[in-house]
Design a protein around this motif. Structure first.
Motif, PDB file in Angstrom:
ATOM      1  N   SER A  74       3.314   4.482   3.406  1.00  0.00           N
ATOM      2  CA  SER A  74       4.189   4.189   2.265  1.00  0.00           C
ATOM      3  C   SER A  74       4.509   2.704   2.192  1.00  0.00           C
ATOM      4  CB  SER A  74       5.492   4.988   2.375  1.00  0.00           C
ATOM      5  OG  SER A  74       5.242   6.363   2.287  1.00  0.00           O
ATOM      6  N   ALA A  75       4.699   2.075   3.337  1.00  0.00           N
ATOM      7  CA  ALA A  75       4.991   0.633   3.368  1.00  0.00           C
ATOM      8  C   ALA A  75       3.850  -0.157   2.733  1.00  0.00           C
ATOM      9  CB  ALA A  75       5.235   0.178   4.804  1.00  0.00           C
ATOM     10  N   LYS A  76       2.621   0.243   3.013  1.00  0.00           N
ATOM     11  CA  LYS A  76       1.461  -0.448   2.436  1.00  0.00           C
ATOM     12  C   LYS A  76       1.420  -0.288   0.913  1.00  0.00           C
ATOM     13  CE  LYS A  76      -1.289  -0.086   6.605  1.00  0.00           C
ATOM     14  NZ  LYS A  76      -2.384   0.579   7.306  1.00  0.00           N
ATOM     15  N   ILE A  77       1.729   0.897   0.448  1.00  0.00           N
ATOM     16  CA  ILE A  77       1.750   1.152  -0.998  1.00  0.00           C
ATOM     17  C   ILE A  77       2.808   0.279  -1.665  1.00  0.00           C
ATOM     18  CG2 ILE A  77       2.327   2.886  -2.764  1.00  0.00           C
ATOM     19  CD1 ILE A  77       1.029   4.971  -0.775  1.00  0.00           C
ATOM     20  N   LEU A  78       3.992   0.213  -1.075  1.00  0.00           N
ATOM     21  CA  LEU A  78       5.065  -0.599  -1.644  1.00  0.00           C
ATOM     22  C   LEU A  78       4.728  -2.084  -1.615  1.00  0.00           C
ATOM     23  CD1 LEU A  78       8.078   1.371  -0.181  1.00  0.00           C
ATOM     24  CD2 LEU A  78       7.437   1.206  -2.594  1.00  0.00           C
ATOM     25  N   LEU A  79       4.089  -2.538  -0.556  1.00  0.00           N
ATOM     26  CA  LEU A  79       3.671  -3.933  -0.487  1.00  0.00           C
ATOM     27  C   LEU A  79       2.684  -4.248  -1.615  1.00  0.00           C
ATOM     28  CD1 LEU A  79       3.687  -6.652   1.092  1.00  0.00           C
ATOM     29  CD2 LEU A  79       1.737  -5.752   2.367  1.00  0.00           C
ATOM     30  N   ASN A  80       1.735  -3.359  -1.828  1.00  0.00           N
ATOM     31  CA  ASN A  80       0.749  -3.564  -2.891  1.00  0.00           C
ATOM     32  C   ASN A  80       1.379  -3.539  -4.284  1.00  0.00           C
ATOM     33  OD1 ASN A  80      -1.390  -3.895  -1.118  1.00  0.00           O
ATOM     34  ND2 ASN A  80      -1.877  -1.720  -1.094  1.00  0.00           N
ATOM     35  N   ALA A  81       2.547  -2.910  -4.411  1.00  0.00           N
ATOM     36  CA  ALA A  81       3.276  -2.876  -5.682  1.00  0.00           C
ATOM     37  C   ALA A  81       4.266  -4.036  -5.791  1.00  0.00           C
ATOM     38  CB  ALA A  81       4.010  -1.541  -5.820  1.00  0.00           C
ATOM     39  N   ASP A  82       4.190  -4.979  -4.852  1.00  0.00           N
ATOM     40  CA  ASP A  82       5.090  -6.141  -4.804  1.00  0.00           C
ATOM     41  C   ASP A  82       6.555  -5.768  -4.614  1.00  0.00           C
ATOM     42  OD1 ASP A  82       2.986  -7.948  -4.985  1.00  0.00           O
ATOM     43  OD2 ASP A  82       3.115  -8.057  -7.167  1.00  0.00           O
ATOM     44  N   ASP A  83       6.813  -4.610  -4.005  1.00  0.00           N
ATOM     45  CA  ASP A  83       8.180  -4.215  -3.636  1.00  0.00           C
ATOM     46  C   ASP A  83       8.362  -4.579  -2.163  1.00  0.00           C
ATOM     47  OD1 ASP A  83      10.601  -3.054  -3.001  1.00  0.00           O
ATOM     48  OD2 ASP A  83      10.057  -1.039  -3.685  1.00  0.00           O
ATOM     49  N   PHE A  84       8.685  -5.838  -1.913  1.00  0.00           N
ATOM     50  CA  PHE A  84       8.744  -6.345  -0.547  1.00  0.00           C
ATOM     51  C   PHE A  84       9.921  -5.784   0.238  1.00  0.00           C
ATOM     52  CE2 PHE A  84       6.769 -10.032  -2.951  1.00  0.00           C
ATOM     53  CZ  PHE A  84       5.494  -9.526  -2.795  1.00  0.00           C
ATOM     54  N   ASP A  85      11.058  -5.606  -0.427  1.00  0.00           N
ATOM     55  CA  ASP A  85      12.210  -5.005   0.248  1.00  0.00           C
ATOM     56  C   ASP A  85      11.890  -3.560   0.652  1.00  0.00           C
ATOM     57  OD1 ASP A  85      13.516  -7.376  -0.313  1.00  0.00           O
ATOM     58  OD2 ASP A  85      14.839  -6.517  -1.831  1.00  0.00           O
ATOM     59  N   GLY A  86      11.349  -2.795  -0.290  1.00  0.00           N
ATOM     60  CA  GLY A  86      10.992  -1.401  -0.005  1.00  0.00           C
ATOM     61  C   GLY A  86       9.937  -1.291   1.076  1.00  0.00           C
ATOM     62  N   ALA A  87       8.978  -2.217   1.052  1.00  0.00           N
ATOM     63  CA  ALA A  87       7.917  -2.207   2.066  1.00  0.00           C
ATOM     64  C   ALA A  87       8.504  -2.420   3.458  1.00  0.00           C
ATOM     65  CB  ALA A  87       6.880  -3.282   1.751  1.00  0.00           C
ATOM     66  N   CYS A  88       9.448  -3.352   3.565  1.00  0.00           N
ATOM     67  CA  CYS A  88      10.081  -3.603   4.870  1.00  0.00           C
ATOM     68  C   CYS A  88      10.914  -2.412   5.318  1.00  0.00           C
ATOM     69  CB  CYS A  88      10.929  -4.868   4.811  1.00  0.00           C
ATOM     70  SG  CYS A  88       9.926  -6.366   4.730  1.00  0.00           S
ATOM     71  N   ASN A  89      11.555  -1.749   4.369  1.00  0.00           N
ATOM     72  CA  ASN A  89      12.335  -0.553   4.688  1.00  0.00           C
ATOM     73  C   ASN A  89      11.426   0.509   5.299  1.00  0.00           C
ATOM     74  OD1 ASN A  89      13.155   2.313   3.833  1.00  0.00           O
ATOM     75  ND2 ASN A  89      15.075   1.186   3.648  1.00  0.00           N
ATOM     76  N   ARG A  90      10.334   0.826   4.638  1.00  0.00           N
ATOM     77  CA  ARG A  90       9.430   1.861   5.147  1.00  0.00           C
ATOM     78  C   ARG A  90       8.750   1.426   6.441  1.00  0.00           C
ATOM     79  NH1 ARG A  90      11.928   5.271   4.563  1.00  0.00           N
ATOM     80  NH2 ARG A  90      10.288   6.562   5.379  1.00  0.00           N
ATOM     81  N   ALA A  91       8.431   0.129   6.562  1.00  0.00           N
ATOM     82  CA  ALA A  91       7.824  -0.368   7.802  1.00  0.00           C
ATOM     83  C   ALA A  91       8.779  -0.156   8.972  1.00  0.00           C
ATOM     84  CB  ALA A  91       7.468  -1.843   7.662  1.00  0.00           C
ATOM     85  N   TYR A  92      10.053  -0.473   8.743  1.00  0.00           N
ATOM     86  CA  TYR A  92      11.038  -0.283   9.814  1.00  0.00           C
ATOM     87  C   TYR A  92      11.154   1.195  10.187  1.00  0.00           C
ATOM     88  CZ  TYR A  92      15.335   0.438  12.287  1.00  0.00           C
ATOM     89  OH  TYR A  92      16.240   0.859  13.215  1.00  0.00           O
TER      90      TYR A  92
END
Length: 128
Positions: free
Chosen positions: A16-34
């Motif tokens: 999910s973090a990768k998907i959010l990163l690709n959508a330029d949702d950097f905050d969301g990507a970091c949330n899912r990565a954590y």
């Protein structure tokens, strides 16, 4: 919750973090990565026998402390992975609570970490 279930949750959150990163949702990507790293760390603690229940590790600070004490300081997990967990949590807090935007480069770094982290912990502790 069992260790295997936590590792599955971790793998899903990392994707999910990768998907959010690709959508330029950097905050969301970091949330899912954590949360990928959080669940993997909980799974590792359970699988290693260092804790008997996820109840001991359901707070963020509690999990990070126990993970560091029981797995990093004992040499079972490298200090780099312990530091990465802390750094990704800092980025999540920045995006979720502090109102600061996470930079693209920081998000890219954070999203790369869970895959390594989860794979490493699975290799060490998933004996199924």
């Amino acid at each position: 919750m069992k260790a295997k279930e936590l590792f599955i949750k971790a793998t899903t959150a990392a994707a999910s973090a990768k998907i959010l990163l690709n959508a330029d949702d950097f905050d969301g990507a970091c949330n899912r990565a954590y949360y990928a790293m959080f669940d993997a760390a909980r799974g590792a603690l359970l699988a290693s026998g260092e804790v008997n229940s996820v109840e001991h590790t359901k707070t963020h600070s509690g999990l990070i402390s126990v993970f560091s004490l029981k797995l990093v300081k004992t040499g079972q997990v490298s200090i780099e992975f312990g530091k990465a967990l802390n750094r990704v949590e800092d980025l999540r807090l920045m995006g979720d609570y502090k109102g600061d935007l996470v930079a693209k480069e920081d998000a890219q770094w954070a999203v790369a970490k869970p895959s390594e982290f989860v794979e490493h912990l699975l290799g060490l502790f998933d004996k199924s």
